[in-house]
Design a protein around this motif. Structure first.
Motif: not given
Lengths: 304, 275
Positions: A50, A56, A59-60, A62-64, B123-124, B157
């Motif tokens: 990332v 990020n 956050n990314v 967490v989404g995954l 971002g999530v 970001e």
């Protein structure tokens, strides 16, 4: 035994697991390792960089994780804990109480393992700030065999974890890992005095205590260890010395032990609350903070 | 063809119900909950979003991340109306023991992420969009943010990341109501080049000049959500903070203002009688 870096051993084991388990996803904040190049090459659809963006990164990840992946988020220890602390608090600690997520935050550079890089890379606050978050297990290994033993737990235990890896290759303290789930292990017996250490300081404690009648305990699951077993081990111990590569008296290993072992004399050893700008070896930085080998030997002579 | 009269009626329903909740629970942020109403109306009542009230975490749902959670109290009557929870709960907003608080969290069926701290949702949602693509799912990640919220750096970001990784199943809706907490947004951090900013970041940009024209909102969202270009999409909806409450519509402090309890019945009547 060989000298190895925790991250290399962990990532090599993870690389194997990624062959077997299509659910594992790796997220890096532009931080690498030789074995990570293999992960990226072999699993390009389950690896993402990332960029230099730790907020990020969290956050990314967490989404995954909310979508069911077992996620590994990877960066330098002070950055993956402190640059994005609120992302960890809101999207991991708070959210995971309502929605299951398996997310493993891997920070490389425990304590002053990046001794030459100065205060931004010295990680002396993470034990206390990560330990204070509910719903997050803190793993602080002292050698690469313990680190390797944790790989399975990152997959099976479907909840958030923080893995605090040393950056420096080291030998294992013991050749065998037993009763991992206890969260601690006795490295050396002793009658009246015990050192309870974590991470690299367990290696150091084992070294300096060699000529003393001092028990050495390596505590690695900082908020998930078997307290009853620990208390049993310490039954005859009168004085406990806590030893950590972290600021002293502000919520790290020492606070954990002080609050749990109230009937013993406890001496807390850690870094003074100031930053060290003078560069040098790890031992040099320790000496500047009263934690050099000679300082510890002197203390053991007085206490044990 | 979409039934525009029906959508208008549903928007009125959400606006008046939101005011009624505010009457009973003045703590809720009413002005910022009135600006995104037509966006939610088009998504849910217009059939643009896949959802399942009986199984709110149904794998087949689209993921709606409401990043400006505090400004989405209008979702309470919407979710109750669609059967996500019992309508009787609407009478208990902000009462002791209620799961319907001043700031919604995923303890409420229909919410995906924790709200209250701004700049976290996009971002999530990027992670969700990436996960959906990896799973070969054709479901979408849709995010709602405010404009003041875009001051938070974490958004940018995520904006860079979404374009880099061609997250074409991600759609960001900006409720561009132009009022932050203490002033008009332009006097704090001016986003006047928002379209150009997103274009420069390689996003596909849609803009809705009147975010309260529910037909226009529906048509633009429909186009954006079916856009096959390999880019993330953003819909910038120009809205009015406090829409439906005249004194809020022009007030720089509308975010923190409440409507007088005694005025609400009259406002509800006015909204219901309007075109």
């Amino acid at each position: 035994m060989q000298t190895k870096a925790m991250r290399d051993v962990f990532l090599a084991a993870l690389h194997q697991k990624m062959h077997e388990d299509e659910n594992l996803f790796f997220v890096s904040a532009d931080f690498g390792a030789p074995i990570l190049d293999k992960i990226r090459a072999d699993f390009s659809n389950r690896f993402i960089n990332v960029g230099i963006a730790e907020q990020n990164l969290i956050n990314v990840s967490v989404g995954l994780a909310l979508e069911g992946f077992t996620v590994y988020a990877y960066a330098i220890a002070p950055f993956i804990t402190m640059r994005c602390y609120e992302q960890i608090r809101v999207n991991i600690a708070i959210l995971s109480q309502l929605r299951p997520m398996n997310i493993n935050l891997i920070g490389v550079g425990a304590g002053v393992s990046y001794s030459l890089s100065g205060p931004t890379h010295h990680c002396l606050e993470d034990l206390s700030i990560m330990r204070t978050l509910p719903n997050l297990e803190v793993f602080s290994p002292s050698d690469y065999l313990l680190t390797e033993a944790y790989v399975e737990r990152t997959i099976v235990q479907k909840s958030p974890k923080y893995l605090r890896f040393d950056a420096v290759p080291m030998q294992p303290i013991l050749d065998l890992v037993e009763n991992f789930d206890d969260g601690f292990r006795v490295l050396k017996a002793g009658s009246k005095t015990a050192i309870i250490a974590t991470g690299y300081m367990s290696q150091k404690a084992q070294k300096v205590a060699v000529d003393f009648d001092v028990m050495v305990i390596d505590l690695y699951l900082l908020n998930a260890y078997d307290l009853k077993k620990l208390q049993t081990c310490l039954k005859n111990i009168e004085t406990v010395i806590t030893l950590e590569e972290g600021f002293k008296g502000v919520g790290g290993l020492d606070s954990e032990i002080n609050s749990k072992l109230k009937n013993k004399q406890v001496i807390n050893l850690g870094f003074e609350q100031k930053y060290t700008f003078e560069v040098g070896s790890r031992e040099f930085v320790h000496e500047r903070n009263g934690l050099g080998e000679q300082d510890l030997v002197k203390l053991l002579k007085a206490v044990a | 063809m979409i039934d525009t009269a029906y959508l208008k009626q549903q928007a009125k329903f959400l606006r008046t119900e939101t005011l009624k909740i505010h009457k009973a629970a003045p703590e809720v942020r009413v002005a910022s909950s009135l600006s995104p109403i037509e966006l939610f109306t088009a998504l849910f009542y217009g059939g643009l979003l896949r959802y399942n009230p009986k199984d709110p975490r149904d794998e087949n749902r689209d993921r709606l991340v409401i990043s400006k959670g505090h400004g989405s109290i209008c979702m309470y009557p919407l979710l109750a109306d669609l059967g996500f929870f019992d309508k009787a709960e609407l009478k208990r907003v902000c009462k002791s023991g209620s799961f319907l608080g001043g700031i919604p969290d995923p303890i409420i069926a229909g919410y995906e992420t924790v709200n209250g701290s701004l700049g976290h949702g996009l971002g999530v949602a990027c992670g969700m969009a990436l996960a959906l693509k990896t799973k070969n799912s054709n479901r979408k990640a849709v995010v709602l943010t405010g404009d003041g919220e875009l001051n938070e750096g974490a958004n940018w970001e995520a904006i860079m990341c979404a374009a880099q990784h061609k997250l074409d199943n991600l759609t960001l809706l900006v409720d561009y109501n132009k009022v932050s907490m203490l002033d008009f947004s332009k006097n704090i951090i001016d986003l006047n080049s928002l379209r150009a900013k997103f274009e420069a970041f390689n996003w596909q940009v849609y803009e809705i000049e009147d975010g309260h024209d529910v037909e226009a909102v529906y048509n633009t969202l429909k186009t954006a959500l079916s856009d096959q270009q390999q880019q993330p999409k953003v819909v910038i909806a120009h809205t009015i903070k406090g829409k439906g409450v005249p004194f809020l519509e022009t007030h720089p402090l509308s975010h923190i203002l409440s409507v007088k309890e005694g005025d609400i019945d009259g406002l509800v009547e006015e909204i219901n009688n309007a075109d």
